[in-house]
Design a protein around this motif. Structure first.
Motif, mmCIF file in Angstrom:
data_model
loop_
_atom_site.group_PDB
_atom_site.id
_atom_site.type_symbol
_atom_site.label_atom_id
_atom_site.label_comp_id
_atom_site.label_asym_id
_atom_site.label_seq_id
_atom_site.Cartn_x
_atom_site.Cartn_y
_atom_site.Cartn_z
ATOM 1 N N ASP A 11 2.892 -12.545 -10.872
ATOM 2 C CA ASP A 11 1.453 -12.561 -11.102
ATOM 3 C C ASP A 11 0.763 -11.338 -10.487
ATOM 4 O OD1 ASP A 11 2.148 -13.424 -8.656
ATOM 5 O OD2 ASP A 11 0.554 -14.895 -8.449
ATOM 6 N N THR A 13 0.921 -6.986 -9.850
ATOM 7 C CA THR A 13 1.539 -5.781 -10.406
ATOM 8 C C THR A 13 2.359 -5.063 -9.345
ATOM 9 O OG1 THR A 13 -0.325 -4.434 -9.791
ATOM 10 C CG2 THR A 13 -0.417 -5.448 -11.945
ATOM 11 N N THR A 15 2.104 -1.984 -8.429
ATOM 12 C CA THR A 15 1.262 -1.175 -7.543
ATOM 13 C C THR A 15 0.712 -2.034 -6.412
ATOM 14 O OG1 THR A 15 0.441 -0.468 -9.668
ATOM 15 C CG2 THR A 15 -0.362 0.710 -7.732
ATOM 16 N N GLN A 16 0.275 -3.232 -6.787
ATOM 17 C CA GLN A 16 -0.283 -4.106 -5.762
ATOM 18 C C GLN A 16 0.801 -4.511 -4.764
ATOM 19 O OE1 GLN A 16 -2.451 -7.449 -7.293
ATOM 20 N NE2 GLN A 16 -3.344 -7.915 -5.302
ATOM 21 N N ILE A 19 1.301 -1.697 -2.349
ATOM 22 C CA ILE A 19 0.235 -1.716 -1.352
ATOM 23 C C ILE A 19 0.483 -2.845 -0.353
ATOM 24 C CG2 ILE A 19 -2.242 -2.144 -1.021
ATOM 25 C CD1 ILE A 19 -1.786 0.530 -2.200
ATOM 26 N N TRP A 23 0.669 -1.156 3.218
ATOM 27 C CA TRP A 23 -0.630 -1.146 3.884
ATOM 28 C C TRP A 23 -0.678 -2.073 5.112
ATOM 29 C CZ3 TRP A 23 -4.486 1.290 5.501
ATOM 30 C CH2 TRP A 23 -5.694 0.687 5.800
ATOM 31 N N PHE A 26 1.323 -0.576 7.820
ATOM 32 C CA PHE A 26 0.644 0.570 8.436
ATOM 33 C C PHE A 26 -0.257 0.082 9.569
ATOM 34 C CE2 PHE A 26 -3.056 3.358 8.681
ATOM 35 C CZ PHE A 26 -2.470 4.611 8.781
ATOM 36 N N LEU A 27 -1.024 -0.972 9.290
ATOM 37 C CA LEU A 27 -1.947 -1.502 10.301
ATOM 38 C C LEU A 27 -1.192 -2.010 11.522
ATOM 39 C CD1 LEU A 27 -4.430 -3.519 8.037
ATOM 40 C CD2 LEU A 27 -4.742 -1.248 9.015
ATOM 41 N N LEU A 35 0.268 -0.367 21.665
ATOM 42 C CA LEU A 35 0.758 -1.238 22.738
ATOM 43 C C LEU A 35 1.978 -0.624 23.424
ATOM 44 C CD1 LEU A 35 0.452 -4.783 21.124
ATOM 45 C CD2 LEU A 35 -0.902 -3.840 22.985
ATOM 46 N N TYR A 61 4.304 10.168 20.057
ATOM 47 C CA TYR A 61 3.517 9.087 19.460
ATOM 48 C C TYR A 61 3.718 9.066 17.943
ATOM 49 C CZ TYR A 61 0.868 9.338 23.876
ATOM 50 O OH TYR A 61 0.496 9.369 25.182
ATOM 51 N N THR A 62 3.740 10.270 17.365
ATOM 52 C CA THR A 62 3.866 10.357 15.904
ATOM 53 C C THR A 62 5.198 9.774 15.453
ATOM 54 O OG1 THR A 62 2.616 12.405 16.055
ATOM 55 C CG2 THR A 62 3.660 11.928 13.956
ATOM 56 N N ILE A 63 6.272 10.213 16.129
ATOM 57 C CA ILE A 63 7.595 9.704 15.765
ATOM 58 C C ILE A 63 7.640 8.195 15.994
ATOM 59 C CG2 ILE A 63 10.032 9.756 16.390
ATOM 60 C CD1 ILE A 63 9.557 12.766 17.066
ATOM 61 N N PHE A 65 5.195 6.116 15.908
ATOM 62 C CA PHE A 65 4.416 5.434 14.874
ATOM 63 C C PHE A 65 5.222 5.277 13.596
ATOM 64 C CE2 PHE A 65 1.771 5.902 11.080
ATOM 65 C CZ PHE A 65 1.067 4.713 11.146
ATOM 66 N N PHE A 66 5.903 6.357 13.199
ATOM 67 C CA PHE A 66 6.633 6.262 11.930
ATOM 68 C C PHE A 66 7.856 5.362 12.054
ATOM 69 C CE2 PHE A 66 3.928 9.783 10.770
ATOM 70 C CZ PHE A 66 3.585 9.410 9.479
ATOM 71 N N TRP A 69 6.502 2.063 11.679
ATOM 72 C CA TRP A 69 6.096 1.839 10.286
ATOM 73 C C TRP A 69 7.314 1.498 9.417
ATOM 74 C CZ3 TRP A 69 2.915 5.729 6.783
ATOM 75 C CH2 TRP A 69 2.282 4.980 5.791
#
Lengths: 95, 473
Positions: A11, A13, A15-16, A19, A23, A26-27, A35, A61-63, A65-66, A69
């Motif tokens: 029900d 798609t 794309t959804q 996301i 998404w 990511f948050l 933390l 921090y960047t590494i 974070f990914f 993720w």
């Protein structure tokens, strides 16, 4: 994907779904990074790991974070995957 | 005539099936028409104030440094006169709790005030729409341009629009990173093309996010990506401020001459001009009832009031109202949930302020040496060893004096005397406490270490520790 005869049309798609995987993860990855690095100083971590020339804090921090993720989006992807109905109708059985 | 949906639509469960299918790929671009009026002015004021704050704040100085700098490289947050360390995470957590409760409070009180006026998504979309209008013209001109075949003019208009969008996004991304690393250093790095790789990465990342969200995704962020949009209706009650079409007054809808009397034609006040639909940034029809796609921007209120004025009708066919008011009742402002939210927020906020005012910018951790409970030294004394960890969380270097009390006749052996600790430094120190065991009444006794700054700042802290002695005979 959706037009595969054995698969039911979902029900939402693709794309959804994409996301829905990337998404929310990511948050939560953002929260986890905040933390984690509040508790642990990246300089101390790289000393423990025996690096001679540690990368900058922003880089760490960047590494971090990914990495978070990747972790959180795999969880979301698995959730998405398991949402699929597991009952495969046998031949002749009505969908 | 479309049948107005009522309450159930507010839960978002009523989202009709075609809506879900129209996502992204099949999505139709919304061209919001420009709107003027009271609420449009309020939003413009809000947008200017918020953007001014966002772009201006990093350049603000305080005590010879950036006033607001969440210095991630140095692991310290400067907020005007205050400096916070990772050890102060508690305050940040409390702040987040207050922000969450405030969102509940304002949602219950005034609906989607946040979405319509203050959300970054709204604020930046507003700017991007403004740029789009300046370059491509009005709604009708934009639609015409999009339908038109490829031409030099189209390429120029589209190219110019995206160029301005991208430059503005880049500036936004730069400012964003300027909150986390000193903005003047960042600026120097930018103009001399000598930015660090990670800073460059985040500037580009945030620029792309701005460009994508405000330029392309727009209302789809609110509809499909925003968690708040999904659950906000749970905080609504019958006294929450909503934007609603007055169905009783407006229906049946129909066009008519300005001179016509709607009563004689059997019509309501709605002339069915569809302007409320054309101005809507999320592309919904407010006359269908309360919908979760409505971000409460009041563009339809402004435009409908203008139309009512022109027709010589009373304003407010689409207006800010509450469910109670629509039913002919009165709005109750002070209802239990509002009072409870307000009380909790006020209490937590007061506690936070008190805690920050009384915050002592030094940390003293005491770890008893675990190798031996105690040892006997010459003169018949008993000695305990303590490893101290001192963190100077103030902005300046401090000289500290250490003392101990709690037991009669105790001696503190501190080989270093008064010692200096730099701002942010973690200082380790090993000290001994000696005592004549005959004075001990128990094997385990409470003692206190006092740490006082002698540099002029009034900083002192008292921490508990235990002194272990031999069993009392």
């Amino acid at each position: 994907m959706a037009d595969h005869p054995k698969r039911r049309k979902s029900d939402i798609t693709n794309t959804q779904r994409l996301i829905a995987v990337f998404w929310p993860s990511f948050l939560t990855a953002g929260v986890a990074t905040a933390l984690f690095f509040t508790a642990f100083n990246p300089e101390e971590i790289s000393l423990c790991m025996g690096h001679q020339k540690p990368i900058s804090n922003i880089g760490a921090y960047t590494i971090g974070f990914f990495l978070f993720w990747i972790l959180t989006s795999s969880t979301c992807a698995l959730t998405c995957y398991f949402q699929r109905p597991c009952h495969q109708p046998a031949k002749g059985e009505n969908d | 005539m479309s049948k107005p949906q009522t309450k159930s639509a507010a839960n978002g469960q009523d989202a009709s099936a075609p809506e879900a299918e129209s996502l992204y790929a099949k999505h139709k671009k919304v061209y919001p028409r420009e709107v003027h009026g009271l609420f449009a002015n309020l939003r413009t004021t809000g947008v200017l104030a918020l953007l001014g704050l966002y772009y201006g704040l990093p350049w603000f100085r305080w005590d010879d440094r950036q006033a607001v700098l969440l210095d991630l490289p140095q692991r310290q947050f400067h907020i005007f006169g205050l400096t916070f360390w990772p050890q102060d995470f508690f305050y940040f957590a409390v702040l987040l709790i207050i922000a969450g409760l405030a969102l509940f409070f304002f949602t219950a009180l005034a609906g989607r005030l946040w979405c319509g006026y203050a959300c970054p998504q709204t604020v930046w979309t507003e700017v991007f729409l403004w740029i789009e209008r300046k370059v491509e013209g009005s709604r009708a001109q934009q639609m015409k341009l999009d339908k038109a075949d490829f031409s030099k003019r189209k390429l120029y208009k589209k190219g110019l629009k995206h160029a301005i969008w991208i430059s503005f996004s880049a500036f936004t991304g730069f400012t964003f990173v300027g909150y986390f690393t000193p903005v003047d250093v960042l600026w120097q790095g930018l103009i001399s093309l000598d930015l660090g790789p990670w800073e460059t990465f985040w500037i580009i990342f945030y620029s792309l996010a701005t460009y994508g969200n405000a330029g392309w995704l727009r209302e789809q962020v609110c509809i499909y990506m925003c968690p708040y949009a999904r659950f906000q209706s749970a905080m609504f009650d019958k006294d929450t401020l909503i934007i609603s079409y007055d169905e009783q007054r407006g229906d049946p809808r129909g066009s008519r001459k300005k001179s016509a009397k709607p009563g004689e034609l059997g019509l309501g006040d709605c002339i069915d001009c569809t302007l409320c639909v054309q101005v809507c940034p999320t592309g919904i029809d407010i006359r269908d009832g309360l919908q979760y796609q409505c971000i409460g921007c009041a563009a339809c209120v402004d435009v409908c009031n203008e139309v009512m004025d022109k027709m010589g009708y009373q304003k407010g066919l689409v207006r800010y109202t509450t469910e109670h008011e629509l039913e002919g009742g009165k709005t109750h402002l002070f209802r239990p949930r509002i009072v409870i939210y307000a009380t909790i927020i006020a209490l937590i906020f007061a506690a936070l302020v008190v805690a920050i005012i009384n915050r002592v910018p030094v940390e003293l951790d005491i770890i008893r040496d675990r190798n031996a409970l105690f040892r006997e030294v010459k003169g018949g004394l008993v000695e305990n060893i303590y490893n101290l960890r001192i963190v100077n969380m103030s902005n300046m270097e401090q000289r500290y004096r250490l003392s101990a009390d709690g037991l009669e006749g105790m001696q503190l052996i501190n080989p270093r005397g008064n010692f200096d600790v730099k701002s942010g430094e973690i200082y380790s120190l090993t000290v001994q406490v000696r005592l004549d065991p005959v004075t001990l009444k128990r094997p385990s006794n409470e003692i206190f270490f006092n740490l006082d700054s002698v540099s002029g700042d009034k900083i002192s802290i008292k921490e508990k520790a235990r002194f272990i002695g031999p069993l009392v005979r």
